[in-house]
Design a protein around this motif. Structure first.
Motif, short mmCIF file in Angstrom:
data_model
loop_
_atom_site.label_atom_id
_atom_site.label_comp_id
_atom_site.label_asym_id
_atom_site.label_seq_id
_atom_site.Cartn_x
_atom_site.Cartn_y
_atom_site.Cartn_z
N GLY A 101 1.78 5.05 -0.64
CA GLY A 101 2.83 5.76 -1.36
C GLY A 101 3.63 4.98 -2.30
O GLY A 101 4.16 5.69 -3.43
N THR A 102 4.05 3.95 -2.13
CA THR A 102 4.69 3.02 -3.08
C THR A 102 4.01 2.52 -4.03
O THR A 102 4.23 1.93 -4.99
CB THR A 102 5.50 1.83 -2.39
OG1 THR A 102 4.40 0.84 -2.02
CG2 THR A 102 6.22 2.30 -1.20
N GLY A 103 2.83 2.98 -4.35
CA GLY A 103 1.87 2.63 -5.60
C GLY A 103 1.20 1.15 -5.45
O GLY A 103 0.79 0.64 -6.50
N THR B 148 -9.21 7.34 -3.73
CA THR B 148 -8.44 6.40 -4.27
C THR B 148 -7.32 5.77 -3.31
O THR B 148 -7.67 6.09 -2.14
CB THR B 148 -7.64 7.24 -5.49
OG1 THR B 148 -6.94 8.22 -4.71
CG2 THR B 148 -8.41 7.81 -6.56
N GLY B 149 -6.61 4.89 -4.00
CA GLY B 149 -5.81 4.19 -2.98
C GLY B 149 -6.00 2.70 -3.03
O GLY B 149 -6.63 2.38 -3.46
N PRO B 150 -5.06 1.99 -2.36
CA PRO B 150 -5.12 0.64 -2.29
C PRO B 150 -6.48 -0.24 -1.54
O PRO B 150 -6.93 0.83 -0.57
CB PRO B 150 -3.90 0.26 -1.56
CG PRO B 150 -3.57 1.20 -0.78
CD PRO B 150 -3.82 2.42 -1.48
N SER C 145 13.15 3.85 -0.59
CA SER C 145 11.72 4.27 -0.23
C SER C 145 11.63 3.69 1.36
O SER C 145 11.12 4.53 2.04
CB SER C 145 10.78 3.71 -0.96
OG SER C 145 10.36 2.07 -0.80
N ALA C 146 12.13 2.56 1.79
CA ALA C 146 12.21 2.16 3.04
C ALA C 146 12.86 3.28 3.97
O ALA C 146 12.36 3.48 5.17
CB ALA C 146 12.80 0.87 3.47
#
Lengths: 427, 427
Positions: free
Chosen positions: B60-62, B157-159, A53-54
């Motif tokens: 995007g990494t959740g 939504t999101g962090p 992902s990086a």
């Protein structure tokens, strides 16, 4: 349009802080020297998904080159080669000639250290380190791991990936060869010179500087100016393309006009200034440290060639050591206490006399967390530097942890040396 | 499913390596203690686009939480507050009460340091630092900058983003309050305990350990094992959920069986072991350093409370200092040269005698880059520790730079102290 690169530092030991990363900053500086701009350094652990992902992220920012460091060891958690190969569409296979060269290196290394090893385990490790993505360029190992230059597979687009080992000495030792390879040169074609200059102030707040920068905003258009306050020093670092040289000179003039009384350097670091002053004037120095415990001596001797001007130092924690090794009179200790301006001066003179040095430095204080009193709280530090031209002294009450008090005291000692040797803005 | 977080470290000074990042590793360890997993630490410069793309990437990494450090100063290059606010859909405005509190802090700070300042410039800086995204939670300043907890705007939504200042003391001082806030608690709800244990070997190659791990692969299923070779020490760090405790005990047993002769610690660092041994046995120490120039003394005294067992040390670069301050006999220097096992032993005994310490350490060597000869090349180092139970000595030829030779010599001195005080695997 500037050519950009990104860096991925791999290793759970780096991500979790057990090892401090030195490769990201080093690579950033080398790229800057090449005229390549860097936007992100991403630190990831030893997890394949996180590394992928990086790579995806950096490719998405439009970089021409991605540099990875680490993950090339013989253990199963080291997976960079394979992940980068797959990501570029280039499957990995063992390179038999490389396997033989690494095998020879590992044997020699183990013989030199006298380490015993199971041959089968060693061979498996060597085989893993000899994996190469199809069509990649191999960079010869400096330690045991080779580096790799991995362009996208034919017909694909995206950045070329330069895969380097994690140990800083190996990564640095491979850099010149890596930059010289054809795929890296191709990725970085079209880059332009980028200059970087630094001004250093001692005793100016960032908000004051901000006002000056705002006042001159219109004349400083093409400069990328960043400021950073660290250990009391305000650094102004400016990056610019050569045509902006005149704008940079306008910045320098504005800073000189507003902060001439705190601008102590137009480039060289504090350590450069002090070392060069000792060398130029042919003077020697010795230290007498209490609360800083040898940190100042270690900082002065970190520099190659410092043995020409550093004679040595004493770390005197115990009062008896202050008396016996540095001639601090017992009555001065009794009258003023070990943490006092009088003892700092006696330490400086004691270091001068005992080592036969031109300049002596004395530091005494309470670094904490214990040992403070109402009268002399933790953070109380007295410093004195004594030399042929007189003395410079300073008494401080420093905030923060034991480490912070020690580190800040050493910085102040360096500034006192600067003022003693060179004059300029006061410490 | 583990709760994950990401970290963004901002600042061109960090990206370009002028300041080493200490916040990413510190935050990673604190998150681990909370049972929160971390996948990436992204370092970005002071460019709005690069910070935004880093936020997009981590989202995007959740991850449930993003923590930023830095970019909260009063200068125009510090933009974190505004970018995070915009990114979360929460426009910024000055919080007048906060502006007043920061103003009071800045006034007090400047009075204490005796710094002059243009009041208008100061007020502009304070006003900038009092900007708050609508609906964010303010964390009171530890220095001058407040922290912020910024959840996504209603309906998004999101962090959640936790915005912390860059100076490590300020960031660390704000951590407990930040974690206690309702939005951070909400973001991290459902996290589970994650254990971390470390085994430390001295003198085993990674490839050997890799073979042992492969042999036991089936029994070690739920463990996340990472290995790292640093300064000759092979660290095995294992993270696991509590139900995997038995698997961890199988790993420990396998390492003990195969590497019992190099396993020197089941947890504590080398520095912990040495410090605790001095304290437990009621012994004192003094150092006599040549090539390491005070680094060993500085390392020993870094520890709070070390004044109970460190009496002091001498950095003796000049031969005259070795004779006069440490009683190294002139004939030993003449017969064997300053860099010799005999002088290392004399330095250790000299430190013991001069400071009246139970244990003395002597280090002499050639750190380079100059000063080497065919007979005694750069990297030649002799060490000796002498105590009530006898001596431990070692002679080395170390590879690498001046810094590397110095650092590695200090590590070896610490291992010699460990063996002298505790026995166990040889140094």
């Amino acid at each position: 349009m500037a050519i950009r690169a990104g860096v991925v530092v791999t290793g759970t030991e780096v991500l979790t802080g057990r090892v401090a990363d030195r490769n990201g900053p080093w690579l950033a500086e080398k790229l800057r020297e090449l005229g390549v701009d860097i936007g992100h350094v991403v630190v990831v652990g030893d997890r394949p998904d996180d590394l992928e992902s990086a790579l995806d992220f950096l490719a998405g920012t439009g970089v021409a080159l991605v540099i990875t460091s680490g993950g090339l060891g013989p253990t199963a958690d080291d997976l960079t080669e394979q992940i980068v190969g797959d990501w570029q569409g280039r499957p990995s296979a063992v390179d038999p000639a490389l396997e033989q060269r690494i095998g020879t290196i590992v044997e020699r290394l183990m013989a030199r250290r006298g380490w015993r090893a199971d041959p089968e385990a060693t061979a498996a490790g060597v085989r893993k380190q000899a994996l190469v993505p199809a069509g990649a360029t191999v960079l010869e190992p400096v330690g045991t791991a080779p580096g790799l230059v991995v362009p996208p597979a034919d017909g694909r687009t995206g950045p070329t990936v330069l895969v380097l080992p994690g140990p800083p000495a190996e990564l640095q030792g491979m850099w010149a060869a890596a930059v010289a390879t054809e795929p890296v040169q191709r990725a970085l074609a079209g880059r332009a010179e980028l200059r970087q200059e630094t001004l250093r102030l001692w005793g100016t707040l960032e908000s004051q500087l901000a006002a000056t920068l705002r006042d001159h905003d219109a004349e400083l258009g093409g400069l990328e100016i960043t400021t950073c306050l660290r250990d009391g020093e305000l650094e102004i670092v400016t990056r610019y393309a050569p045509p902006e040289q005149a704008a940079y000179e306008r910045l320098t003039a504005a800073v000189e006009a507003d902060f001439g009384d705190t601008l102590f350097s137009r480039g060289p670091t504090l350590d450069d200034l002090v070392a060069d002053a000792f060398a130029d004037r042919g003077l020697t120095v010795a230290t007498a440290e209490s609360c800083t415990g040898g940190l100042l001596a270690a900082r002065l001797t970190e520099r190659p060639g410092s043995s020409a001007w550093v004679l040595g130092g004493v770390t005197a924690y115990a009062n008896s050591a202050k008396e016996e090794l540095l001639d601090v009179p017992a009555e001065v200790l009794a009258a003023h206490g070990a943490v006092s301006p009088e003892v700092a001066a006696a330490l400086a003179e004691g270091a001068r006399a005992r080592f036969g040095a031109d300049v002596g430095v004395g530091i005494t204080g309470i670094a904490g967390p214990d040992g403070g009193t109402a009268d002399k709280p933790v953070g109380t530090v007295h410093l004195c530097v004594a030399g042929p031209d007189g003395r410079q002294a300073k008494s401080l009450r420093l905030p923060g942890s034991r480490s912070a008090v020690r580190a800040r005291s050493v910085v102040m000692a360096m500034h006192l040396l600067r003022v003693l040797l060179l004059g300029g803005p006061p410490a």
